[in-house]
Design a protein around this motif. Structure first.
Motif, mmCIF file in Angstrom:
data_model
loop_
_atom_site.group_PDB
_atom_site.id
_atom_site.type_symbol
_atom_site.label_atom_id
_atom_site.label_comp_id
_atom_site.label_asym_id
_atom_site.label_seq_id
_atom_site.Cartn_x
_atom_site.Cartn_y
_atom_site.Cartn_z
ATOM 1 N N THR A 49 51.622 -5.131 101.491
ATOM 2 C CA THR A 49 51.398 -3.691 101.421
ATOM 3 C C THR A 49 50.401 -3.289 102.507
ATOM 4 O O THR A 49 49.353 -3.902 102.652
ATOM 5 N N VAL A 50 50.743 -2.240 103.261
ATOM 6 C CA VAL A 50 49.879 -1.715 104.310
ATOM 7 C C VAL A 50 49.652 -0.244 104.007
ATOM 8 O O VAL A 50 50.599 0.480 103.706
ATOM 9 N N THR A 51 48.398 0.202 104.055
ATOM 10 C CA THR A 51 48.113 1.610 103.759
ATOM 11 C C THR A 51 47.397 2.260 104.931
ATOM 12 O O THR A 51 46.773 1.599 105.763
ATOM 13 N N LEU A 52 47.496 3.572 104.974
ATOM 14 C CA LEU A 52 46.808 4.393 105.962
ATOM 15 C C LEU A 52 46.402 5.674 105.265
ATOM 16 O O LEU A 52 47.232 6.321 104.626
ATOM 17 N N GLU A 53 45.150 6.024 105.342
ATOM 18 C CA GLU A 53 44.684 7.279 104.748
ATOM 19 C C GLU A 53 44.445 8.274 105.865
ATOM 20 O O GLU A 53 43.711 8.012 106.812
ATOM 21 N N LEU A 54 45.108 9.433 105.778
ATOM 22 C CA LEU A 54 44.890 10.514 106.729
ATOM 23 C C LEU A 54 44.030 11.573 106.050
ATOM 24 O O LEU A 54 44.356 12.026 104.958
ATOM 25 N N THR A 55 42.958 11.942 106.679
ATOM 26 C CA THR A 55 42.121 12.997 106.130
ATOM 27 C C THR A 55 42.299 14.251 106.973
ATOM 28 O O THR A 55 42.481 14.167 108.194
ATOM 29 N N GLY A 56 42.263 15.375 106.324
ATOM 30 C CA GLY A 56 42.360 16.635 107.033
ATOM 31 C C GLY A 56 41.023 16.994 107.635
ATOM 32 O O GLY A 56 39.995 16.366 107.372
ATOM 33 N N ALA A 57 41.042 18.001 108.450
ATOM 34 C CA ALA A 57 39.813 18.461 109.085
ATOM 35 C C ALA A 57 39.182 19.536 108.211
ATOM 36 O O ALA A 57 38.922 19.293 107.040
ATOM 37 N N THR A 58 39.017 20.723 108.708
ATOM 38 C CA THR A 58 38.268 21.741 107.981
ATOM 39 C C THR A 58 39.039 23.041 107.829
ATOM 40 O O THR A 58 40.038 23.277 108.498
ATOM 41 N N LEU A 59 38.524 23.865 106.957
ATOM 42 C CA LEU A 59 38.980 25.239 106.771
ATOM 43 C C LEU A 59 37.833 26.114 107.254
ATOM 44 O O LEU A 59 36.737 26.065 106.689
#
Length: 164
Positions: free
Chosen positions: A20-30
């Motif tokens: 299993t390989v994971t990647l977490e993408l986080t958003g920037a700002t509002l």
């Protein structure tokens, strides 16, 4: 004597293996950007019925890449005041332009009477399933009512925008 070369295999060898390989993408700002001011609505006579003018460009930029991509922009203001004298004012977004989201997904709630209590003016449909980055921009008009009994003076207010 005959020597045979043999390759050793792992004890529990199988024809495949999973990792299993994971990647977490986080958003920037509002964010919201507003005119730095000060903004003048000009000089009017107490016999005029109103004074109005553009506030300047207000822009909401949503780089959170959220799904759904909901947010709401609000406006509030201190009273237009000169000493003890107060005038009422209204706020109208005018035309709202957007990127990343169809305009049909926006609710524009203006004109509104400016009060110290925040009032929603531009809202992205909270059920919009598209997600992703988006922005909206408008150049609101501020209109100050001048009643027949107005007192001469310099009236000022602080207009506050917010986005959540």
């Amino acid at each position: 004597m005959i020597l045979a070369a043999a390759m050793a295999l792992p004890a529990s060898a199988a024809g495949f293996g999973d990792t299993t390989v994971t990647l977490e993408l986080t958003g920037a700002t509002l964010d919201i950007s507003v005119p730095t001011g000060p903004v003048s609505l000009g000089v009017k006579a107490v016999t005029d019925s109103s004074a109005s003018g553009p506030l300047g460009l207000v822009t909401v930029t949503d780089n959170r890449s959220a799904d759904p991509a909901a947010w709401a922009a609000s406006v509030s203001a201190t009273p237009f005041q000169s000493g003890a004298h107060v005038l009422s004012a209204s706020y109208d977004t005018g035309v709202v332009t957007s990127t990343g989201i169809p305009i049909s997904q926006w609710t524009i709630n203006t004109p509104v009477t400016l009060t110290p209590n925040p009032q929603q003016i531009v809202t992205l449909n909270p059920t919009w399933p598209g997600g992703g980055n988006n922005s909206a921009a408008w150049n609101p008009t501020i209109t100050v009512a001048i009643p027949p009994n107005a007192i001469a003076g310099t009236y000022s207010s602080v207009v506050t925008h917010s986005v959540i």
